[in-house]
Design an enzyme around this catalytic site. Structure first.
Site, mmCIF file in Angstrom:
data_model
loop_
_atom_site.group_PDB
_atom_site.id
_atom_site.type_symbol
_atom_site.label_atom_id
_atom_site.label_comp_id
_atom_site.label_asym_id
_atom_site.label_seq_id
_atom_site.Cartn_x
_atom_site.Cartn_y
_atom_site.Cartn_z
ATOM 1 N N GLU A 33 0.851 -1.205 0.000
ATOM 2 C CA GLU A 33 0.000 0.000 0.000
ATOM 3 C C GLU A 33 0.877 1.242 0.000
ATOM 4 O OE1 GLU A 33 -3.116 0.047 -1.142
ATOM 5 O OE2 GLU A 33 -3.703 -1.294 0.480
ATOM 6 N N ASP A 36 3.019 2.183 -4.928
ATOM 7 C CA ASP A 36 3.051 2.255 -6.408
ATOM 8 C C ASP A 36 3.610 3.573 -6.928
ATOM 9 O OD1 ASP A 36 0.724 3.701 -5.750
ATOM 10 O OD2 ASP A 36 -0.531 2.726 -7.272
ATOM 11 N N SER A 67 -25.214 8.162 -15.797
ATOM 12 C CA SER A 67 -24.941 7.229 -14.700
ATOM 13 C C SER A 67 -26.266 6.761 -14.118
ATOM 14 C CB SER A 67 -24.117 7.902 -13.597
ATOM 15 O OG SER A 67 -24.221 7.133 -12.411
ATOM 16 N N ALA A 120 -14.873 3.205 -0.960
ATOM 17 C CA ALA A 120 -14.513 2.132 -0.024
ATOM 18 C C ALA A 120 -13.075 1.661 -0.225
ATOM 19 C CB ALA A 120 -15.474 0.955 -0.198
ATOM 20 N N LEU A 122 -11.906 0.396 -3.067
ATOM 21 C CA LEU A 122 -11.898 -0.779 -3.951
ATOM 22 C C LEU A 122 -11.835 -0.358 -5.423
ATOM 23 C CD1 LEU A 122 -14.444 -3.090 -2.102
ATOM 24 C CD2 LEU A 122 -11.973 -2.964 -1.843
ATOM 25 N N SER A 124 -13.277 2.089 -7.388
ATOM 26 C CA SER A 124 -14.427 2.324 -8.264
ATOM 27 C C SER A 124 -14.031 3.254 -9.406
ATOM 28 C CB SER A 124 -15.598 2.899 -7.470
ATOM 29 O OG SER A 124 -15.213 4.081 -6.812
ATOM 30 N N SER A 125 -13.112 4.198 -9.161
ATOM 31 C CA SER A 125 -12.756 5.113 -10.254
ATOM 32 C C SER A 125 -11.955 4.392 -11.330
ATOM 33 C CB SER A 125 -12.036 6.359 -9.736
ATOM 34 O OG SER A 125 -10.895 6.014 -9.023
ATOM 35 N N ASP A 169 -4.144 0.607 -9.385
ATOM 36 C CA ASP A 169 -5.586 0.343 -9.526
ATOM 37 C C ASP A 169 -5.962 0.074 -10.976
ATOM 38 O OD1 ASP A 169 -5.453 1.021 -6.908
ATOM 39 O OD2 ASP A 169 -6.501 2.927 -7.105
HETATM 40 C C1 GLA Z 1 -5.121 4.645 -4.292
HETATM 41 C C2 GLA Z 1 -4.326 4.978 -5.550
HETATM 42 C C3 GLA Z 1 -3.298 3.894 -5.861
HETATM 43 C C4 GLA Z 1 -2.451 3.555 -4.643
HETATM 44 C C5 GLA Z 1 -3.330 3.344 -3.407
HETATM 45 C C6 GLA Z 1 -2.530 3.186 -2.136
HETATM 46 O O1 GLA Z 1 -5.913 3.532 -4.508
HETATM 47 O O2 GLA Z 1 -5.177 5.142 -6.663
HETATM 48 O O3 GLA Z 1 -2.493 4.292 -6.950
HETATM 49 O O4 GLA Z 1 -1.475 4.533 -4.418
HETATM 50 O O5 GLA Z 1 -4.242 4.413 -3.208
HETATM 51 O O6 GLA Z 1 -1.751 2.044 -2.193
#
Ligand code: GLA
Length: 363
Positions: A33, A36, A67, A120, A122, A124-125, A169
């Site tokens: 976490e 990246d 939407s 949340a 997860l 979504s974007s 993501d």
């Molecule tokens: C968000 C960002 C990711 C990553 C996480 C944390 O989800 O979009 O690029 O940095 O936070 O790990």
């Protein structure tokens, strides 16, 4: 009987059938976490929840973005006033492609519906961006592969939604599946799909607290990491392997760097054949590091993680995603995730909080 209101589907709304339909999943990050954007390692997996997109060429010069979840329709003309909210992500995807292929891209009518929870942690974007880009690729038969899609999606988010996110993501939504962990080196984009730890399954619980102040605090953490790398005279914190070097930095850069360096190590340890029990220990250490060194947790997430960690059928648990609210991910003994979710949520609710199960079950 079909209970759907006619105007909620594409044809009901736009008066013509969609030409293409695509979708993309959300993701949950198991380990790695805030690594990246430091060129480090991550380990996400796709979740069953997906964002679906239907689209067709527009009959005129207007793009129309609908939407279903938000019950809004946004009109957008390339080069005109830029929309906000969900349409900023959609228009951002359209614009990054239009810059690269101005002769091919033309206005579209587009409808989005999603069951990826918003706010949340997860992704979504990213699911929205990847689904939209997949749709545009299919409609205009663009020569872009899945890695290109992830990179374009990231550009759309950074440039048009104002979050200086990393690539995890979008790569997860574009390339991961629900059966494997995606081990990704975010510097080289080299990746491997790996089996889930034996005798274990996933539990993802929502703390019920939507992410707060996420983009400003996120961008601030990123700036701190860049400052730490400059002080240490390296390109990014990925180039530091020795945690002791982080200790030479002033507060709070020392703790930010210690999190990133130790978190990269935890991902590498996890993919070197860790058992479920060893994986769980790494997840617990990741949470402590995110809470104490990176300072992206909140009391509700700490409470939920602690309840999970103390459950006899849990190997380990941590907050997942950017933090400041959102969800926790845990590794449960095979067959136990449903029971764990119910029991932990009952204890969480008894403390006055309101969470929910987002994912539970075998991989
Ligand atoms: C968000 C960002 C990711 C990553 C996480 C944390 O989800 O979009 O690029 O940095 O936070 O790990």
């Amino acid at each position: 009987m079909n209970c759907q209101e006619p105007e909620t589907d594409f044809a009901g709304f736009f008066g013509a059938q969609p030409e293409v339909e695509t979708s993309a999943p959300g993701r949950v990050n198991l380990l790695g976490e805030h690594t990246d954007y430091n060129d480090g390692f991550v380990l996400p997996i796709a979740i069953p929840q997906r964002t679906q997109v239907e689209l067709a060429r527009s009959p005129d010069k207007w793009n129309r973005f609908r939407s279903t979840n938000l019950d809004v329709l946004i009109h957008y003309q390339a080069g005109g006033d830029f929309p906000s909210g969900f349409a900023a992500y959609v228009a951002g995807c359209f614009e990054v492609l239009r810059e690269e292929m101005p002769d091919i891209m033309a206005p579209v009518n587009l409808l989005v519906r999603s069951n990826v929870p918003m706010g949340a942690g997860l992704s979504s974007s990213a699911a929205l961006e990847v689904a939209v880009l997949r749709g545009l690729r299919k409609l205009f038969q663009l020569a872009v592969d899945d890695v290109d899609i992830a990179l374009l999606a990231q550009q759309a988010e950074v440039r048009f939604a104002g979050v200086r996110c990393g690539i995890m993501d979008q790569m997860a939504s574009s390339l991961a599946d629900e059966q494997h962990m995606l081990f990704l080196d975010t510097r080289t984009l080299e990746r491997r799909l790996l089996p889930f730890p034996e005798q274990s399954e996933l539990v993802v619980l929502d703390s019920g607290v939507p992410r707060r102040l996420s983009s400003s605090a996120y961008n601030q953490r990123r700036a701190e990491c860049e400052a730490a790398a400059r002080e240490l005279n390296v390109q990014t914190l990925r180039d530091i392997n020795d945690v002791a070097l982080a200790e030479t930095l002033p507060e709070p850069l020392n703790r930010r760097a210690r999190h990133v360096v130790s978190e990269n190590r935890r991902v590498l340890d996890a993919v070197s054949g860790a058992s479920a029990a060893e994986f769980g220990v790494l997840m617990n250490a990741s949470h402590a590091s995110l809470r104490d060194d990176y300072e992206v947790s909140i009391p509700e997430l700490d409470c939920l993680v602690e309840l999970l960690q103390h459950h006899p059928d849990i190997y380990g648990a941590r907050l997942t995603g950017a933090g400041f609210g959102g969800a926790c991910v845990a590794l449960a003994r095979t067959g136990q995730s449903g029971k764990v979710g119910d029991e932990v949520l009952a204890a969480y609710h008894a403390k006055g909080y309101h969470g929910s199960v987002l994912v539970s079950g075998p991989i």
